[in-house]
Each structure stands twice: as structure tokens, then as C-alpha cells.
Design a protein around this motif. Structure first.
Motif, short mmCIF file in Angstrom:
data_model
loop_
_atom_site.label_atom_id
_atom_site.label_comp_id
_atom_site.label_asym_id
_atom_site.label_seq_id
_atom_site.Cartn_x
_atom_site.Cartn_y
_atom_site.Cartn_z
N VAL A 47 -1.43 44.38 -75.15
CA VAL A 47 -2.03 44.21 -73.83
C VAL A 47 -3.54 44.10 -74.03
CG1 VAL A 47 -2.28 45.19 -71.52
CG2 VAL A 47 -0.19 45.62 -72.81
N ASP A 48 -4.11 42.96 -73.63
CA ASP A 48 -5.53 42.71 -73.85
C ASP A 48 -6.17 42.25 -72.54
OD1 ASP A 48 -8.01 42.19 -74.90
OD2 ASP A 48 -7.41 40.33 -75.89
N HIS A 49 -7.19 42.99 -72.07
CA HIS A 49 -7.95 42.65 -70.87
C HIS A 49 -7.01 42.35 -69.70
CE1 HIS A 49 -10.87 40.30 -68.40
NE2 HIS A 49 -11.60 41.36 -68.75
N SER A 50 -6.10 43.31 -69.42
CA SER A 50 -5.08 43.10 -68.39
C SER A 50 -4.88 44.36 -67.56
CB SER A 50 -3.75 42.71 -69.05
OG SER A 50 -3.89 41.51 -69.77
N ILE A 51 -4.18 44.20 -66.44
CA ILE A 51 -3.78 45.31 -65.58
C ILE A 51 -2.26 45.33 -65.55
CG2 ILE A 51 -3.83 46.30 -63.28
CD1 ILE A 51 -6.49 44.84 -62.84
N VAL A 52 -1.67 46.46 -65.94
CA VAL A 52 -0.22 46.62 -65.91
C VAL A 52 0.11 47.54 -64.74
CG1 VAL A 52 1.81 47.43 -67.18
CG2 VAL A 52 -0.05 46.27 -68.38
N GLY A 53 0.89 47.03 -63.79
CA GLY A 53 1.17 47.75 -62.56
C GLY A 53 2.18 48.87 -62.71
N ILE A 54 2.35 49.61 -61.63
CA ILE A 54 3.20 50.79 -61.57
C ILE A 54 4.64 50.45 -61.94
CG2 ILE A 54 3.63 50.46 -59.11
CD1 ILE A 54 3.46 53.48 -58.80
N ARG A 55 5.27 51.34 -62.71
CA ARG A 55 6.68 51.27 -63.13
C ARG A 55 7.03 50.03 -63.95
NH1 ARG A 55 7.46 52.25 -57.43
NH2 ARG A 55 7.58 54.48 -57.06
N GLU A 63 3.26 39.93 -75.07
CA GLU A 63 1.81 39.86 -75.23
C GLU A 63 1.19 39.48 -73.89
OE1 GLU A 63 0.67 37.25 -78.36
OE2 GLU A 63 1.99 38.20 -79.82
N LEU A 64 0.35 40.38 -73.34
CA LEU A 64 -0.38 40.09 -72.11
C LEU A 64 -1.84 39.92 -72.46
CD1 LEU A 64 1.03 42.67 -69.52
CD2 LEU A 64 1.67 40.29 -69.83
N LYS A 65 -2.44 38.85 -71.95
CA LYS A 65 -3.87 38.62 -72.17
C LYS A 65 -4.46 38.05 -70.88
CE LYS A 65 -7.28 36.47 -75.03
NZ LYS A 65 -7.78 36.85 -76.31
N ASP A 66 -5.52 38.69 -70.38
CA ASP A 66 -6.18 38.26 -69.14
C ASP A 66 -5.15 38.11 -68.01
OD1 ASP A 66 -8.63 38.12 -70.49
OD2 ASP A 66 -8.17 36.11 -71.20
N THR A 67 -4.35 39.15 -67.82
CA THR A 67 -3.24 39.11 -66.87
C THR A 67 -3.34 40.26 -65.88
OG1 THR A 67 -1.84 38.17 -68.58
CG2 THR A 67 -0.72 39.11 -66.70
N GLU A 68 -2.96 40.00 -64.63
CA GLU A 68 -2.83 41.05 -63.63
C GLU A 68 -1.35 41.14 -63.27
OE1 GLU A 68 -3.89 41.80 -59.01
OE2 GLU A 68 -5.40 40.81 -60.20
N ASP A 69 -0.76 42.26 -63.62
CA ASP A 69 0.65 42.49 -63.34
C ASP A 69 0.80 42.88 -61.87
OD1 ASP A 69 3.35 42.85 -63.77
OD2 ASP A 69 3.13 44.81 -64.69
#
Length: 83
Positions: A47-55, A63-69
Motif C-alpha cells: 500500500v503506497d500513498h493510499s487510503i484503505v477504508g473501514i473493514r 498492490e495499491l498506489k495513489d488509491t482511495e478505497d
């Protein structure tokens, strides 16, 4: 010198929302400059420069990059499908 930020300032109250969720579990992940919310399970992911949401659940090889979950609180397994 007093701190610039006061937690108990009656003119600027801070509100929170208790969620009563377990802490996030992270196993063998690489996380850089990111925010991980409550109740997540992350296993062998990046996970790079991202927001991982609740649950959220991120499994092996993700692989997450520049991502808003999704941060609205809808678990991935129960998201409605768009038609």
C-alpha cells in the motif's frame, strides 16, 4: 511555552465516532505514506500513498498506489453491484 493545539478548548470541540471494531491486522505488508482504517485485514500486500477504508481486506499480491478505497463503511464482500 504552551502547545499550539489544545484538546480541551470549549470553543473548538473535537467530535469522534466510536466504531467498536477490532484493530487492523497487518501481516507481511509494505505500507508507505498511507492511512489504514479500523477493522481491516491486510496480508502480504503493498500500500503506497493510499487510503484503505473501514473493514477492508487486502490479500496476497494486492498492490495499491495513489488509491482511495471505499471509506463509507460498506465491507467489500457486501457491496451492491451496479447494473
Amino acid at each position: 511555552m504552551p502547545p499550539k493545539f489544545h484538546f480541551y478548548d470549549p470553543l473548538k470541540p473535537i467530535f469522534t465516532s466510536p466504531r467498536f471494531l477490532p484493530p487492523t491486522k497487518i501481516e507481511k505488508c509494505q505500507i508507505v505514506d498511507s492511512i489504514i482504517s479500523h477493522g481491516c485485514f491486510l496480508r502480504e500486500c503493498s500500500v503506497d500513498h493510499s487510503i484503505v477504508g473501514i473493514r477492508s481486506r487486502l490479500e496476497y499480491g494486492i498492490e495499491l498506489k495513489d488509491t482511495e478505497d471505499d471509506i463509507r463503511g460498506i465491507p467489500h464482500t457486501t457491496r451492491p453491484t451496479q447494473q
